[in-house]
Design a protein around this motif. Structure first.
Motif, short mmCIF file in Angstrom:
data_model
loop_
_atom_site.label_atom_id
_atom_site.label_comp_id
_atom_site.label_asym_id
_atom_site.label_seq_id
_atom_site.Cartn_x
_atom_site.Cartn_y
_atom_site.Cartn_z
N LYS A 31 50.52 48.44 -26.02
CA LYS A 31 51.40 47.30 -25.81
C LYS A 31 52.11 47.48 -24.47
O LYS A 31 52.72 48.52 -24.21
CB LYS A 31 52.42 47.17 -26.93
CG LYS A 31 53.23 45.91 -26.86
CD LYS A 31 54.06 45.71 -28.10
CE LYS A 31 54.79 44.39 -28.04
NZ LYS A 31 55.54 44.13 -29.26
N ALA A 34 54.78 43.43 -20.20
CA ALA A 34 54.53 42.03 -19.86
C ALA A 34 53.02 41.77 -19.85
O ALA A 34 52.23 42.70 -19.67
CB ALA A 34 55.13 41.68 -18.50
N PHE A 35 52.65 40.54 -20.04
CA PHE A 35 51.24 40.14 -20.07
C PHE A 35 50.49 40.62 -18.82
O PHE A 35 49.42 41.21 -18.91
CB PHE A 35 51.15 38.62 -20.20
CG PHE A 35 49.74 38.09 -20.17
CD1 PHE A 35 48.88 38.27 -21.24
CD2 PHE A 35 49.29 37.40 -19.05
CE1 PHE A 35 47.58 37.78 -21.20
CE2 PHE A 35 47.99 36.91 -19.01
CZ PHE A 35 47.14 37.10 -20.09
N ASP A 37 51.12 43.06 -16.86
CA ASP A 37 50.95 44.52 -16.85
C ASP A 37 49.68 44.92 -17.60
O ASP A 37 48.94 45.80 -17.17
CB ASP A 37 52.16 45.21 -17.48
CG ASP A 37 53.44 45.02 -16.68
OD1 ASP A 37 53.37 44.88 -15.44
OD2 ASP A 37 54.51 44.99 -17.32
N GLY A 38 49.44 44.26 -18.72
CA GLY A 38 48.21 44.51 -19.48
C GLY A 38 46.98 44.10 -18.70
O GLY A 38 45.96 44.80 -18.69
N TRP A 62 48.06 38.72 -25.79
CA TRP A 62 49.34 38.63 -25.11
C TRP A 62 49.63 39.95 -24.41
O TRP A 62 49.03 40.24 -23.39
CB TRP A 62 50.46 38.20 -26.06
CG TRP A 62 51.76 37.90 -25.37
CD1 TRP A 62 51.93 37.37 -24.12
CD2 TRP A 62 53.06 38.15 -25.86
NE1 TRP A 62 53.27 37.26 -23.81
CE2 TRP A 62 53.99 37.74 -24.87
CE3 TRP A 62 53.54 38.67 -27.05
CZ2 TRP A 62 55.37 37.84 -25.04
CZ3 TRP A 62 54.91 38.76 -27.21
CH2 TRP A 62 55.82 38.34 -26.22
N ARG A 63 50.54 40.78 -24.92
CA ARG A 63 50.89 42.03 -24.24
C ARG A 63 50.16 43.23 -24.81
O ARG A 63 50.36 44.35 -24.34
CB ARG A 63 52.40 42.26 -24.33
CG ARG A 63 53.20 41.21 -23.59
CD ARG A 63 54.68 41.49 -23.65
NE ARG A 63 55.15 41.59 -25.03
CZ ARG A 63 56.21 42.29 -25.43
NH1 ARG A 63 56.92 42.95 -24.55
NH2 ARG A 63 56.58 42.32 -26.69
N THR A 64 49.33 43.05 -25.81
CA THR A 64 48.61 44.16 -26.43
C THR A 64 47.14 44.10 -26.04
O THR A 64 46.48 43.07 -26.22
CB THR A 64 48.74 44.13 -27.96
OG1 THR A 64 50.14 44.19 -28.30
CG2 THR A 64 48.01 45.29 -28.60
#
Length: 93
Positions: A31, A34-35, A37-38, A62-64
């Protein structure tokens, strides 16, 4: 390349960060704050995977981000997957 035994997979998991063996693959979910960052992490992993010609399955929610590793041509987890998991660990640090 030989498919790893359950014992070999469990031994490898001891040296990996956050990975599990489920549904016939090594899996790690991360996780991010932020989106984007992923997405940036996926880009780094994708560049490395392309250079190695060994590509993880990647699921973005999303963020994961979840990475799944299995050597499809061999029908199971191989040392190549363990090596890629180690590389992903380094790229996510």
């Amino acid at each position: 390349m030989a498919i790893l035994t359950d014992e070999q997979i469990n031994d490898a998991l001891a040296g990996l960060h956050g990975w599990q063996y489920s549904d016939g693959a090594l899996r790690r979910s991360e996780k991010f704050p932020a989106f984007l960052d992923g997405i940036e992490a996926v880009r780094r992993v994708a560049e490395h995977a392309e250079a190695q010609d060994h590509h993880p399955d990647i699921d973005i929610r999303w963020r994961t981000v979840t990475f799944a590793l299995v050597t499809h041509s061999e029908g199971g987890v191989t040392e190549k997957d363990v090596q890629m998991a180690r590389a992903i660990d380094g790229l996510l640090e």
